[in-house]
Scaffold this active site. Structure first.
Site, PDB file in Angstrom:
ATOM      1  CD1 TRP A 138      -2.649   1.649   0.471  1.00 26.83           C
ATOM      2  CD2 TRP A 138      -1.978   1.935   2.581  1.00 26.83           C
ATOM      3  NE1 TRP A 138      -3.342   2.714   0.998  1.00 26.83           N
ATOM      4  CE2 TRP A 138      -2.947   2.908   2.294  1.00 26.83           C
ATOM      5  CE3 TRP A 138      -1.409   1.914   3.864  1.00 26.83           C
ATOM      6  CZ2 TRP A 138      -3.362   3.866   3.213  1.00 26.83           C
ATOM      7  CZ3 TRP A 138      -1.823   2.856   4.782  1.00 26.83           C
ATOM      8  CH2 TRP A 138      -2.788   3.814   4.460  1.00 26.83           C
ATOM      9  CG  ASP A 219      -1.964  -2.113   7.494  1.00 24.05           C
ATOM     10  OD1 ASP A 219      -3.074  -2.034   8.053  1.00 24.05           O
ATOM     11  OD2 ASP A 219      -1.625  -1.373   6.543  1.00 24.05           O
ATOM     12  CE  LYS A 255     -10.083   0.362   3.304  1.00 29.75           C
ATOM     13  NZ  LYS A 255      -9.578   0.822   2.065  1.00 29.75           N
TER      14      LYS A 255
HETATM   15  N1  KET Z   1      -3.717  -0.311   5.438  1.00 29.90           N
HETATM   16  C1  KET Z   1      -3.999  -0.779   4.216  1.00 29.90           C
HETATM   17  C2  KET Z   1      -3.315  -1.999   3.748  1.00 29.90           C
HETATM   18  C3  KET Z   1      -4.922  -0.102   3.427  1.00 29.90           C
HETATM   19  O1  KET Z   1      -5.196  -0.598   2.243  1.00 29.90           O
HETATM   20  C4  KET Z   1      -5.549   1.083   3.889  1.00 29.90           C
HETATM   21  C5  KET Z   1      -6.455   1.838   3.032  1.00 29.90           C
HETATM   22  C6  KET Z   1      -5.222   1.502   5.189  1.00 29.90           C
HETATM   23  C7  KET Z   1      -4.297   0.789   5.924  1.00 29.90           C
HETATM   24  C8  KET Z   1      -5.778   2.718   5.835  1.00 29.90           C
HETATM   25  O2  KET Z   1      -7.105   2.956   5.809  1.00 29.90           O
HETATM   26  P1  KET Z   1      -7.754   3.904   6.918  1.00 29.90           P
HETATM   27  O3  KET Z   1      -8.957   4.471   6.271  1.00 29.90           O
HETATM   28  O4  KET Z   1      -6.749   4.941   7.301  1.00 29.90           O
HETATM   29  O5  KET Z   1      -8.072   2.996   8.051  1.00 29.90           O
HETATM   30  N2  KET Z   1      -6.491   1.692   1.779  1.00 29.90           N
HETATM   31  C9  KET Z   1      -7.384   2.319   0.805  1.00 29.90           C
HETATM   32  C10 KET Z   1      -7.650   3.778   0.996  1.00 29.90           C
HETATM   33  C11 KET Z   1      -6.432   4.637   1.094  1.00 29.90           C
HETATM   34  O6  KET Z   1      -5.502   4.532   0.280  1.00 29.90           O
HETATM   35  O7  KET Z   1      -6.409   5.476   2.031  1.00 29.90           O
HETATM   36  C12 KET Z   1      -6.850   2.019  -0.602  1.00 29.90           C
HETATM   37  O8  KET Z   1      -5.788   1.373  -0.736  1.00 29.90           O
HETATM   38  O9  KET Z   1      -7.510   2.389  -1.588  1.00 29.90           O
END
Ligand code: KET
Length: 410
Positions: A138, A219, A255
């Site tokens: 990511w 993560d 999610k």
């Molecule tokens: N870790 C991973 C692996 C991840 O894909 C995301 C979000 C996050 C943490 C963080 O999400 P949060 O909303 O801060 O809990 N991924 C999606 C959104 C982004 O990039 O912020 C994505 O990959 O599209």
């Protein structure tokens, strides 16, 4: 007296590049074509491609409103009821680390904020340690470690020849890293590849991490969302805990509960004693206080209500299965459309083998650009598409676009 504005002190500030993921949503919003499809950011949509607020979230919010809860500051570590249920959900309520009080849990600003806080902790207490991240990963992981000034390097993960895991490369790189490194692992549904190690491979990864005295740093952004089962998706974390590791786990409810904008998650540090846990927690609070003081309460209350109430909890599990099931359905349909329409004989079965909300198509940057420029399909430039933003009725259009981009763009 007026301040002279003839010479701006900010003239020298250069333009930042758009974010590789969230920038895609900005570009999507600016496109006026009716065919446009946003497969960039990982955000769940209904079959009608509308955002989805879970019923259990609405029910929890109704309860909260009826109770007339106040808006006082939370403690620095967040809502106690949330911290309790989030650790239990992750490790299992009967896990010895919970029973023995060895987990330092503090509420964070979703997954990102929790990872960032952990990175600040690493920088402060392990200034010589390095982080190891998968290649690819990511995109924000690199930003997080960069800003926290934690040096990082990559371990091999994805093998383009097999469109699978480069397990030998992964193990070799983890072995070659300096002892005591923090190894960032995706708990489930690896982003962006959708490729997870098998249980046997997880055991071997644990062996080499143990041998090297590394510290696992998970993560977990997709618990329950990958397979539809909260327990199955916590397999890797629980395996490492069972094997006695001290480790870190960042959690996100963006999610699995659809709480993207509430910014609710946690950082958990599993320690070897409850005393160490208490001290670690005190230091996490010390780091959080000057950054954001204390976290927001709304999302924490939603999670505490849903996970803490047996009826809502069961309903949540059903809704999660529904979301995970919809993604599996479009995955299947996309695979069928690709296989039927592509006459070249290319094997598209990797689409089915990948897990979670993404498919890693193997399209390179120019091909991904073509997807957007010609077909109005918005996706990240690493070839990742979010299946959570796809409907059954758009699969055929997407398959046409992928086949065209794959065969006609070098
Ligand atoms: N870790 C991973 C692996 C991840 O894909 C995301 C979000 C996050 C943490 C963080 O999400 P949060 O909303 O801060 O809990 N991924 C999606 C959104 C982004 O990039 O912020 C994505 O990959 O599209």
């Amino acid at each position: 007296m007026a301040v002279s504005v003839n010479v701006s002190r900010f003239e020298g500030v250069t333009m930042a590049p758009p974010d590789p993921i969230l920038g895609v949503s900005e570009a999507f919003r600016a496109d006026t074509n009716d065919l446009k499809l946003n497969l960039g950011v990982g955000a769940y949509r209904t079959e009608e491609l509308q955002p989805y607020v879970l019923n259990v979230v609405k029910k929890a919010e109704k309860l909260m409103l009826e109770r007339g809860e106040n808006k006082e500051y939370l403690p620095i570590e967040g809502l106690a009821a949330f911290n309790k249920v989030t650790a239990e959900l992750l490790f299992g309520a009967d896990n010895s680390v919970i029973q023995e009080g060895r987990v330092a849990t503090i509420q964070g600003l979703s997954g990102t904020g929790s990872l960032r806080l952990a990175a600040a902790f690493i920088h402060r207490y392990f200034p010589d340690a390095k982080a190891l991240i998968s290649s690819p990963t990511w995109g924000n992981h690199k930003n997080i470690f960069n800003d926290a000034r934690v040096p990082w390097s990559e371990y091999r993960y994805y093998d383009p020849r097999t469109v699978g895991l480069d397990f030998d490369g992964m193990v070799a790189d983890i072995k070659a890293a300096p002892d005591g490194s923090f190894v960032l692992l995706h708990g489930c549904a690896h982003n962006p590849t959708g490729i997870d190690p098998t249980p046997e491979q997880w055991e071997k990864i644990a062996d080499v991490i143990q041998e090297k005295n590394h510290i696992p740093f998970f993560d977990v952004a997709y618990q329950g969302f990958a397979s539809g089962s909260l327990d199955a998706d916590a397999y890797s974390v629980r395996l490492f805990v069972r094997r006695g590791f001290e480790l870190l786990v960042a959690q996100s409810y963006s999610k699995n509960l659809g709480l993207y904008a509430e910014r609710i998650g946690a950082i958990n540090v599993v320690c070897s004693s409850s005393d160490a846990g208490t001290r670690v927690k005190s230091q996490l609070k010390r780091l959080a206080r000057p950054m954001y003081s204390n976290p927001p309460v709304h999302g924490a209350r939603i999670v505490a209500n849903v996970v803490g109430d047996p009826n809502l909890f069961n309903e949540w599990k059903q809704e999660m299965e529904l979301m995970a099931g919809r993604i599996k359905n479009v995955r299947q349909r996309l695979y069928e459309n690709l296989s039927e329409k592509d006459k070249s004989g290319k094997d598209w079965s990797f689409v089915l083998k990948q897990i979670g909300m993404f498919s890693y198509t193997g399209l390179h940057k120019a091909q991904s650009d073509h997807m957007t420029d010609k077909w109005h399909i918005y996706m990240t430039k690493d070839g990742r598409i979010s299946l959570a933003g796809l409907s059954l009725s758009k699969c055929e259009y997407l398959a046409d676009a992928i086949i065209d981009s794959f065969h006609n763009v070098d």
